[in-house]
Structure formats: structure tokens, C-alpha cells
Write an enzyme that holds these catalytic residues in place. Sequence first.
Site, PDB file in Angstrom:
ATOM      1  N   GLY A 158      17.190 -96.303  40.351  1.00 44.09           N
ATOM      2  CA  GLY A 158      17.794 -97.050  42.215  1.00 44.09           C
ATOM      3  C   GLY A 158      18.520 -98.252  41.718  1.00 44.09           C
ATOM      4  N   THR A 159      17.921 -99.202  41.234  1.00 43.43           N
ATOM      5  CA  THR A 159      18.470-100.673  41.236  1.00 43.43           C
ATOM      6  C   THR A 159      19.333-100.526  40.649  1.00 43.43           C
ATOM      7  OG1 THR A 159      16.437-101.786  41.251  1.00 43.43           O
ATOM      8  CG2 THR A 159      16.995-103.053  40.312  1.00 43.43           C
ATOM      9  N   SER A 174      18.002 -93.629  44.519  1.00 46.46           N
ATOM     10  CA  SER A 174      16.319 -93.302  43.831  1.00 46.46           C
ATOM     11  C   SER A 174      16.095 -92.754  44.118  1.00 46.46           C
ATOM     12  CB  SER A 174      15.975 -95.072  44.362  1.00 46.46           C
ATOM     13  OG  SER A 174      14.616 -95.327  42.994  1.00 46.46           O
ATOM     14  N   ALA A 175      15.316 -91.675  42.887  1.00 43.32           N
ATOM     15  CA  ALA A 175      14.646 -90.898  42.919  1.00 43.32           C
ATOM     16  C   ALA A 175      13.229 -90.428  43.655  1.00 43.32           C
ATOM     17  CB  ALA A 175      14.959 -90.044  41.295  1.00 43.32           C
ATOM     18  N   HIS A 176      12.674 -91.724  42.997  1.00 44.58           N
ATOM     19  CA  HIS A 176      11.498 -91.662  43.660  1.00 44.58           C
ATOM     20  C   HIS A 176      11.154 -91.826  44.845  1.00 44.58           C
ATOM     21  CE1 HIS A 176      10.631 -96.207  44.046  1.00 44.58           C
ATOM     22  NE2 HIS A 176      11.525 -95.891  43.430  1.00 44.58           N
ATOM     23  N   CYS A 196       9.723-104.882  47.741  1.00 45.61           N
ATOM     24  CA  CYS A 196      10.182-104.514  46.184  1.00 45.61           C
ATOM     25  C   CYS A 196       9.778-106.396  45.889  1.00 45.61           C
ATOM     26  CB  CYS A 196      10.867-104.782  45.784  1.00 45.61           C
ATOM     27  SG  CYS A 196      11.350-102.830  45.560  1.00 45.61           S
TER      28      CYS A 196
END
Length: 382
Positions: A70-71, A196-198, A324
Site C-alpha cells: 500500500g505504501t 493495502s491488502a493486508h 507504522c
Amino acid sequence: MPAYLDHASTAVLHPTARAALLAAIDEGWADPARLYRDARRARMLLDAARETVAGVIGTRPDEVSFTASGTQAAQLALLGAARARRRAGSRILVSAVEHSCVLHAAAWHEHAGGLVGTVGVDGFGRVDPAGFTPPPDTAVASLQHANHEVATIQPVAAAAEVLHAAGVPLHVDAAMSLGRIPVDVTALGADLLSASAHKFGGPAGVGILVVRTGRRWVSPLPADEREGGRVAGFPNVAGIVATAAALHARTNEIVTEGPRLAGYVRRLRARLPELIPDVEVLGDPDPAGRLPHLLTFSCLYVDGESLLHELDRAGIAVSSGSSCTSDTLTPSHVLAAMGALTQGNVRVSFGRESDSADVDALLAVLPDAVARVRERAGAAGL
């Protein structure tokens, strides 16, 4: 872990995603850019995943690309739009509470000679859409759909309307909202979107990048033929298939899961001030103005890292500090922008595996944990 309450950092892999991942490892291992049978099979899986994601977020499949995180998706979106619109101006406009990856991209742009403008927020962490009235030299703006630390949902569509009136495109960071609340690219007015998938139960290592048709965008990196020229490198086909499976499954779960998790948050909001002296519950108190699964609170006279260790010893996983960047002990820029206490903050976030026993466990150990930390700091009884 008896109580995993850090789903905003990373969600547990969704069972549907796990099954899709294992199947795609066997079926989608070949290079989808080649023409032989196994490669065509991999390409079909990749195309089907792209269509699934596009269908969920209300965009065209050819507007969706997959990145390594995602970043990476957020930074490619922002810097690519800025590069494509250099003649329009060199300014990037961001809110003060954007995720660190967006702020890092803006700082990188500034270091390279560009300009950065920052839009402030109120005490709930929400921007005023009028604050996104762009100066004439603005190339692109970025506004998150919902905040990753205090759950506040931003008035994205209203900000987009202000920007579009001046001909400025908007990047929307939907990493925290996708899979938690409905996300529609058109309704938001997003010209670019990242996720972001996670965060929603997909595997780590997959990001989603949307660039709407007709929007000017040029990769800020060396050219590559993959993903429509937007993302360099061999695609993680199995991870992408699992991402699409997770997103499709999560979308069907939102209606029932949202109210359940909101009930846990509502209970915490009510009980924390009763159990712990000098505690401030952060974010919008109106459920309609925040994500349903996340709550942050700050405790006076408490070091956040010490409190996390106390809770970890009790088997409870939560997060603290700037999202983060907590390993750097950096105070939260989000809370600072809100004018809130930046020390002693705890973020609690629920997921599909959470239940009322998790809330019970947290409330049972938290008051004593706070008291012990305050006692060691010499602040007991203050």
C-alpha cells in the site's frame, strides 16, 4: 495471543484468501506476460482478480494496478501525478494527518525542489474541505478516506469538489477504509486511489493502485512493461488472487460485521473514563463520523511503550505511537495535529475474529496496567 486487538496494523488472513492463495500458487506460478498454456492460465487469474477488485470499488479493470504494498501504491499515485502535472505547478497539497508514507513522499518531492502545502485538522482529526482550496501552483492533492489512528472519516467528496473546481486531481488513501466501510471511487471523487491488502485480510505484499482514465499520470520510476506501465517488476499473481478473494469476501461481511465491531468500540468509549482516571478518548464521538472497528485513547502520566509491554505480558496486543513508526518512538503526528496528548496513547482495533471476550480481557487488565506504569513513573495518585 488471547486478545489480538491490532487489526488496523494488519488483519488476520481471511480464510477465503488463504484458500485462494494456496490454489493460485499451484495454478498461477507462470509468467502472465508469456503466451504458453501455463502463462495464459496465470494471466486469466490476474485478469479475473483485477475485475473483482474493480467491481468492488466501482472502477474499470484497466484502471487498477497491483503493487508490492500500500505504501508503494500511495507514493506512486502521488508522485506520478505530480510528475505528470509539472507544468501546472510544483505543489503537493496534503492533510496534516495523512499516513506517514504519504508525508514521506511529499517530503521527498520537496527535497527534490517541489513545494508542499499542509491542511490542518480540528480536534477530531477532520479537515475542512475549504482548506483544500488549492493555490494556483498545485499539481495534486492527497486526502485519506479515514484516519489510521483515530478512525475519523474525512469529507473526501467535498474536498474533491473544491479541488476539481480548480482543475486539481485528488489522490485518496483508502488503506484503512477499504474492506471496513463501502468505498466507491466515483462517489469519493478520487482521481487516484491506493489501498493495502493486508489491512482487510489479504496477504502482505500486495497494494492496489487506481489511476482513473483520462487523468495525467507518469511513473516517477524507470519505465517497465508490467501492469500497464505503472508498476515495475514481476506481479505476485498468487498474492493478487488472494487479495481479490479477501476483498470480495470482506465486502459481503461489512453489513453484519460493522455494527458488531462498533458495539465493542461503543462499550470501550463508555467504560474507559469510568475505569481509568485522566484518560482521553480520541476521535469523533459520532459513530457516523468514524470507522466502526477502531478506537484510540490517551492516558496522562503514562508512557505508551511501557503500557504496551504491560498489556503484552497479559496476552493483549494493541499498538501505540505514530502508526507504522512506533518502533522509532516518534510521537504521533496525527495526535499532535489534533492538539491531543501524544504520549501514553493506545490504539485498539477489532477484526472479524474479535469477540466480546476480547473487550472483557482488555478492560480487566488495563486499569491495573496503567496504575503500574504510573507508579513506576512516580505519578501514582496524581
